[in-house]
Motif scaffolding. Structure first.
Motif, mmCIF file in Angstrom:
data_model
loop_
_atom_site.group_PDB
_atom_site.id
_atom_site.type_symbol
_atom_site.label_atom_id
_atom_site.label_comp_id
_atom_site.label_asym_id
_atom_site.label_seq_id
_atom_site.Cartn_x
_atom_site.Cartn_y
_atom_site.Cartn_z
ATOM 1 N N THR A 6 0.767 -1.104 -0.029
ATOM 2 C CA THR A 6 0.016 -0.091 0.083
ATOM 3 C C THR A 6 0.963 1.297 -0.179
ATOM 4 O OG1 THR A 6 -1.877 -1.148 1.227
ATOM 5 C CG2 THR A 6 -1.772 1.320 1.301
ATOM 6 N N LEU A 7 0.660 2.030 -0.755
ATOM 7 C CA LEU A 7 1.506 3.360 -0.996
ATOM 8 C C LEU A 7 0.420 4.657 -0.730
ATOM 9 C CD1 LEU A 7 3.791 5.281 -2.341
ATOM 10 C CD2 LEU A 7 2.663 4.941 -4.671
ATOM 11 N N ALA A 8 0.796 5.343 0.060
ATOM 12 C CA ALA A 8 0.292 6.584 0.691
ATOM 13 C C ALA A 8 0.540 7.734 -0.219
ATOM 14 C CB ALA A 8 0.302 6.753 2.184
ATOM 15 N N LEU A 9 -0.303 8.465 -0.917
ATOM 16 C CA LEU A 9 -0.067 9.717 -1.591
ATOM 17 C C LEU A 9 -1.188 10.994 -1.241
ATOM 18 C CD1 LEU A 9 0.641 8.242 -5.318
ATOM 19 C CD2 LEU A 9 2.419 9.015 -3.493
ATOM 20 N N SER A 10 -0.571 12.253 -1.542
ATOM 21 C CA SER A 10 -1.791 13.043 -1.434
ATOM 22 C C SER A 10 -1.846 13.759 -2.782
ATOM 23 C CB SER A 10 -1.164 14.192 -0.452
ATOM 24 O OG SER A 10 0.242 14.625 -1.113
ATOM 25 N N LYS A 11 -3.206 14.099 -2.896
ATOM 26 C CA LYS A 11 -3.705 14.669 -4.166
ATOM 27 C C LYS A 11 -3.233 15.780 -4.864
ATOM 28 C CE LYS A 11 -8.207 14.862 -3.337
ATOM 29 N NZ LYS A 11 -9.848 15.045 -3.617
ATOM 30 N N GLY A 12 -2.970 16.083 -5.636
ATOM 31 C CA GLY A 12 -2.252 17.156 -6.250
ATOM 32 C C GLY A 12 -0.943 17.026 -7.045
ATOM 33 N N GLN A 63 3.990 5.441 9.302
ATOM 34 C CA GLN A 63 4.542 5.201 10.662
ATOM 35 C C GLN A 63 3.793 3.947 11.312
ATOM 36 O OE1 GLN A 63 4.710 8.450 13.506
ATOM 37 N NE2 GLN A 63 5.237 7.068 15.310
ATOM 38 N N TYR A 64 2.385 3.972 11.347
ATOM 39 C CA TYR A 64 1.712 2.805 12.014
ATOM 40 C C TYR A 64 1.171 1.792 10.960
ATOM 41 C CZ TYR A 64 1.073 6.144 15.851
ATOM 42 O OH TYR A 64 1.508 6.904 16.926
ATOM 43 N N GLY A 65 1.725 1.687 9.904
ATOM 44 C CA GLY A 65 1.774 0.448 8.823
ATOM 45 C C GLY A 65 0.512 0.231 8.244
ATOM 46 N N GLN A 87 13.744 7.054 5.655
ATOM 47 C CA GLN A 87 13.692 8.118 4.436
ATOM 48 C C GLN A 87 14.673 7.761 3.574
ATOM 49 O OE1 GLN A 87 12.899 11.964 6.002
ATOM 50 N NE2 GLN A 87 12.177 10.996 7.931
ATOM 51 N N PRO A 88 14.562 6.596 2.811
ATOM 52 C CA PRO A 88 15.720 6.323 1.683
ATOM 53 C C PRO A 88 16.101 7.261 0.655
ATOM 54 C CG PRO A 88 13.911 4.806 1.282
ATOM 55 C CD PRO A 88 13.577 5.956 2.513
ATOM 56 N N ILE A 89 15.260 8.125 0.195
ATOM 57 C CA ILE A 89 15.529 8.850 -1.029
ATOM 58 C C ILE A 89 14.799 9.940 -1.321
ATOM 59 C CG2 ILE A 89 15.160 8.667 -3.617
ATOM 60 C CD1 ILE A 89 14.344 5.602 -3.208
ATOM 61 N N VAL A 189 8.881 7.739 1.991
ATOM 62 C CA VAL A 189 9.219 7.115 3.342
ATOM 63 C C VAL A 189 8.741 5.908 3.364
ATOM 64 C CG1 VAL A 189 9.120 9.322 4.490
ATOM 65 C CG2 VAL A 189 6.939 8.245 3.935
ATOM 66 N N VAL A 190 9.045 4.975 4.197
ATOM 67 C CA VAL A 190 8.972 3.531 3.945
ATOM 68 C C VAL A 190 8.726 3.064 5.781
ATOM 69 C CG1 VAL A 190 9.705 1.331 3.555
ATOM 70 C CG2 VAL A 190 10.248 3.199 2.183
ATOM 71 N N ASN A 191 7.797 2.162 5.961
ATOM 72 C CA ASN A 191 7.481 1.754 7.347
ATOM 73 C C ASN A 191 8.568 0.757 7.512
ATOM 74 O OD1 ASN A 191 6.377 -1.027 8.464
ATOM 75 N ND2 ASN A 191 5.126 0.837 9.378
ATOM 76 N N GLN A 192 9.169 0.948 8.770
ATOM 77 C CA GLN A 192 10.531 0.046 9.084
ATOM 78 C C GLN A 192 10.158 -1.365 8.989
ATOM 79 O OE1 GLN A 192 11.922 1.883 12.472
ATOM 80 N NE2 GLN A 192 13.181 3.238 11.259
ATOM 81 N N ALA A 193 9.019 -1.776 9.472
ATOM 82 C CA ALA A 193 8.577 -3.406 9.639
ATOM 83 C C ALA A 193 8.304 -3.831 8.163
ATOM 84 C CB ALA A 193 7.306 -3.524 10.314
#
Length: 216
Positions: A6-12, A63-65, A87-89, A189-193
Protein backbone atom coordinates in the motif's frame (compact mmCIF):
# COMPACT_ATOMS: atom_id res chain seq x y z
CA UNK A 1 0.61 -15.76 -1.53
CA UNK A 2 1.60 -12.37 -2.97
CA UNK A 3 2.16 -9.66 -0.39
CA UNK A 4 -0.07 -6.61 -0.73
CA UNK A 5 1.73 -3.27 -0.87
CA UNK A 6 0.00 0.00 0.00
CA UNK A 7 1.40 3.35 -1.13
CA UNK A 8 0.13 6.56 0.54
CA UNK A 9 -0.05 9.67 -1.66
CA UNK A 10 -1.70 13.07 -1.39
CA UNK A 11 -3.75 14.62 -4.18
CA UNK A 12 -2.34 17.30 -6.43
CA UNK A 13 1.28 17.95 -7.31
CA UNK A 14 2.78 15.05 -5.34
CA UNK A 15 0.33 12.57 -6.89
CA UNK A 16 0.97 13.84 -10.43
CA UNK A 17 4.76 13.92 -10.05
CA UNK A 18 4.90 10.46 -8.45
CA UNK A 19 3.09 8.79 -11.39
CA UNK A 20 6.19 8.73 -13.68
CA UNK A 21 8.25 7.22 -10.84
CA UNK A 22 5.64 4.50 -10.37
CA UNK A 23 5.62 3.85 -14.11
CA UNK A 24 9.42 3.44 -13.99
CA UNK A 25 8.71 0.59 -11.55
CA UNK A 26 6.15 -0.88 -13.96
CA UNK A 27 3.15 0.29 -11.91
CA UNK A 28 0.29 2.29 -13.42
CA UNK A 29 -2.51 3.76 -11.33
CA UNK A 30 -5.66 2.83 -13.26
CA UNK A 31 -7.97 5.49 -11.78
CA UNK A 32 -7.32 9.11 -10.84
CA UNK A 33 -8.34 10.60 -7.48
CA UNK A 34 -10.11 13.53 -9.15
CA UNK A 35 -12.24 11.50 -11.54
CA UNK A 36 -13.12 8.51 -9.36
CA UNK A 37 -13.28 10.19 -5.91
CA UNK A 38 -12.22 6.83 -4.46
CA UNK A 39 -9.74 6.91 -1.58
CA UNK A 40 -8.21 3.52 -2.48
CA UNK A 41 -7.03 3.38 -6.09
CA UNK A 42 -6.17 0.19 -7.96
CA UNK A 43 -3.10 -0.26 -10.14
CA UNK A 44 -2.24 -2.59 -13.00
CA UNK A 45 -0.55 -4.77 -10.35
CA UNK A 46 -3.21 -6.43 -8.16
CA UNK A 47 -0.69 -6.59 -5.31
CA UNK A 48 -0.12 -2.80 -5.25
CA UNK A 49 -2.72 -0.21 -4.29
CA UNK A 50 -2.60 3.53 -3.69
CA UNK A 51 -4.42 5.26 -0.85
CA UNK A 52 -5.22 8.97 -1.11
CA UNK A 53 -4.72 10.83 2.17
CA UNK A 54 -4.14 14.40 3.28
CA UNK A 55 -0.49 15.43 2.74
CA UNK A 56 0.13 15.99 6.46
CA UNK A 57 -1.23 12.49 7.25
CA UNK A 58 1.10 10.50 4.95
CA UNK A 59 3.85 9.98 7.60
CA UNK A 60 1.25 8.82 10.14
CA UNK A 61 -0.24 6.18 7.81
CA UNK A 62 3.27 4.90 7.05
CA UNK A 63 4.51 5.07 10.65
CA UNK A 64 1.62 2.92 11.92
CA UNK A 65 1.76 0.43 9.03
CA UNK A 66 -1.56 1.36 7.38
CA UNK A 67 0.63 2.09 4.35
CA UNK A 68 3.91 0.33 3.59
CA UNK A 69 5.43 3.38 1.94
CA UNK A 70 4.45 6.89 0.92
CA UNK A 71 5.60 10.18 -0.56
CA UNK A 72 5.73 13.23 1.71
CA UNK A 73 7.19 16.71 1.47
CA UNK A 74 10.18 17.54 3.62
CA UNK A 75 8.03 20.27 5.22
CA UNK A 76 5.55 17.63 6.44
CA UNK A 77 8.33 15.33 7.67
CA UNK A 78 10.00 18.13 9.62
CA UNK A 79 6.72 18.82 11.44
CA UNK A 80 6.01 15.10 11.98
CA UNK A 81 9.52 14.40 13.23
CA UNK A 82 9.93 11.26 11.10
CA UNK A 83 9.57 8.79 14.00
CA UNK A 84 9.37 5.16 12.90
CA UNK A 85 10.07 6.03 9.27
CA UNK A 86 12.89 5.05 6.96
CA UNK A 87 13.57 7.90 4.51
CA UNK A 88 15.79 6.40 1.84
CA UNK A 89 15.28 8.70 -1.15
CA UNK A 90 14.88 12.38 -1.94
CA UNK A 91 12.68 12.07 -5.03
CA UNK A 92 13.46 15.59 -6.33
CA UNK A 93 9.77 16.26 -6.99
CA UNK A 94 7.27 18.92 -5.84
CA UNK A 95 10.12 21.36 -5.22
CA UNK A 96 9.53 24.66 -3.43
CA UNK A 97 10.90 26.52 -0.41
CA UNK A 98 9.78 27.37 3.09
CA UNK A 99 10.05 31.11 3.65
CA UNK A 100 9.09 34.03 5.85
CA UNK A 101 6.96 36.70 4.15
CA UNK A 102 5.59 40.05 5.33
CA UNK A 103 3.43 42.84 3.96
CA UNK A 104 5.16 45.27 1.58
CA UNK A 105 6.66 48.12 3.59
CA UNK A 106 6.95 46.16 6.86
CA UNK A 107 10.42 46.64 8.42
CA UNK A 108 11.32 43.00 9.02
CA UNK A 109 14.98 43.69 9.83
CA UNK A 110 13.99 45.87 12.80
CA UNK A 111 11.23 43.49 13.84
CA UNK A 112 13.60 40.52 14.25
CA UNK A 113 16.39 42.24 16.17
CA UNK A 114 17.48 40.34 19.29
CA UNK A 115 14.80 40.33 21.98
CA UNK A 116 12.02 41.44 19.64
CA UNK A 117 8.60 39.82 19.67
CA UNK A 118 6.89 38.82 16.44
CA UNK A 119 3.46 37.44 15.61
CA UNK A 120 3.57 34.73 12.96
CA UNK A 121 0.86 32.64 11.30
CA UNK A 122 1.83 29.24 9.90
CA UNK A 123 0.87 25.60 9.79
CA UNK A 124 4.57 24.74 10.27
CA UNK A 125 4.64 25.57 13.97
CA UNK A 126 7.53 23.30 14.98
CA UNK A 127 9.80 24.41 12.14
CA UNK A 128 8.94 28.10 12.61
CA UNK A 129 9.57 27.92 16.36
CA UNK A 130 13.02 26.37 15.81
CA UNK A 131 13.91 28.90 13.11
CA UNK A 132 13.09 31.97 15.18
CA UNK A 133 14.55 30.50 18.39
CA UNK A 134 17.88 30.08 16.60
CA UNK A 135 17.78 33.82 15.79
CA UNK A 136 16.89 34.79 19.36
CA UNK A 137 13.52 36.17 18.27
CA UNK A 138 10.48 35.67 20.50
CA UNK A 139 7.46 34.63 18.46
CA UNK A 140 3.78 34.20 19.10
CA UNK A 141 2.81 31.43 16.69
CA UNK A 142 -0.76 31.19 15.44
CA UNK A 143 -1.62 27.95 13.66
CA UNK A 144 -3.69 28.21 10.50
CA UNK A 145 -4.41 25.53 7.92
CA UNK A 146 -4.82 27.72 4.85
CA UNK A 147 -4.82 31.26 3.38
CA UNK A 148 -1.76 32.29 5.42
CA UNK A 149 -1.45 35.41 3.27
CA UNK A 150 -4.51 36.88 4.96
CA UNK A 151 -2.74 37.01 8.34
CA UNK A 152 -0.71 40.21 7.82
CA UNK A 153 -3.44 41.79 5.65
CA UNK A 154 -6.09 41.70 8.39
CA UNK A 155 -3.80 42.38 11.35
CA UNK A 156 -3.69 38.80 12.66
CA UNK A 157 0.09 38.63 12.34
CA UNK A 158 3.26 40.49 11.39
CA UNK A 159 4.59 37.68 9.21
CA UNK A 160 3.80 34.29 7.72
CA UNK A 161 5.89 31.14 7.36
CA UNK A 162 4.69 29.18 4.36
CA UNK A 163 5.70 27.27 1.25
CA UNK A 164 6.59 29.40 -1.76
CA UNK A 165 6.81 28.03 -5.26
CA UNK A 166 6.62 30.87 -7.82
CA UNK A 167 5.79 33.67 -5.37
CA UNK A 168 2.71 34.61 -7.42
CA UNK A 169 0.28 34.34 -4.50
CA UNK A 170 2.51 36.53 -2.34
CA UNK A 171 2.77 39.21 -5.04
CA UNK A 172 -0.98 39.15 -5.67
CA UNK A 173 -1.53 39.89 -1.98
CA UNK A 174 1.22 42.54 -1.71
CA UNK A 175 3.48 40.36 0.43
CA UNK A 176 7.24 39.97 0.01
CA UNK A 177 9.55 37.08 0.82
CA UNK A 178 12.07 38.32 3.40
CA UNK A 179 13.78 35.17 4.57
CA UNK A 180 14.43 31.74 3.13
CA UNK A 181 14.28 28.95 5.73
CA UNK A 182 14.85 25.73 3.78
CA UNK A 183 14.53 24.14 0.33
CA UNK A 184 11.72 21.60 0.17
CA UNK A 185 11.23 18.52 -2.02
CA UNK A 186 9.33 15.28 -1.56
CA UNK A 187 10.82 12.12 -0.10
CA UNK A 188 9.96 8.48 -0.14
CA UNK A 189 9.16 7.21 3.35
CA UNK A 190 8.96 3.53 4.23
CA UNK A 191 7.52 1.68 7.20
CA UNK A 192 10.45 0.02 8.97
CA UNK A 193 8.62 -3.28 9.59
CA UNK A 194 7.46 -3.45 5.95
CA UNK A 195 11.04 -2.95 4.81
CA UNK A 196 12.02 -6.11 6.68
CA UNK A 197 8.93 -8.26 6.08
CA UNK A 198 8.21 -7.24 2.48
CA UNK A 199 11.71 -6.38 1.31
CA UNK A 200 11.63 -8.78 -1.66
CA UNK A 201 8.51 -7.07 -3.03
CA UNK A 202 9.39 -3.53 -1.96
CA UNK A 203 13.09 -3.24 -2.84
CA UNK A 204 12.68 -3.37 -6.67
CA UNK A 205 10.15 -0.50 -6.43
CA UNK A 206 12.49 1.54 -4.20
CA UNK A 207 15.35 0.90 -6.63
CA UNK A 208 13.23 2.03 -9.61
CA UNK A 209 12.15 5.18 -7.73
CA UNK A 210 15.75 6.00 -6.87
CA UNK A 211 16.97 5.51 -10.43
CA UNK A 212 14.13 7.59 -11.91
CA UNK A 213 14.56 10.40 -9.38
CA UNK A 214 18.30 10.64 -10.13
CA UNK A 215 17.43 11.28 -13.78
CA UNK A 216 15.23 14.29 -12.94
Amino acid sequence: MTQQLTLALSKGRIFEETLPLLEAAGIKVTEGPESSRKLILPTNDPAVRVIIVRASDVPTYVQYGAADFGVAGKDVLMEHGGEGLYQPIDLNIAKCRLSVAVQEGFDYASAVRQGARLRVVTKYVKTAREHFAAKGVHVDLIKLYGSMELGPLVGLSDAIVDLVSTGGTLRANKLVEVEHIIEISSRLVVNQAALKLKRERLQPILDAFEKASRQK
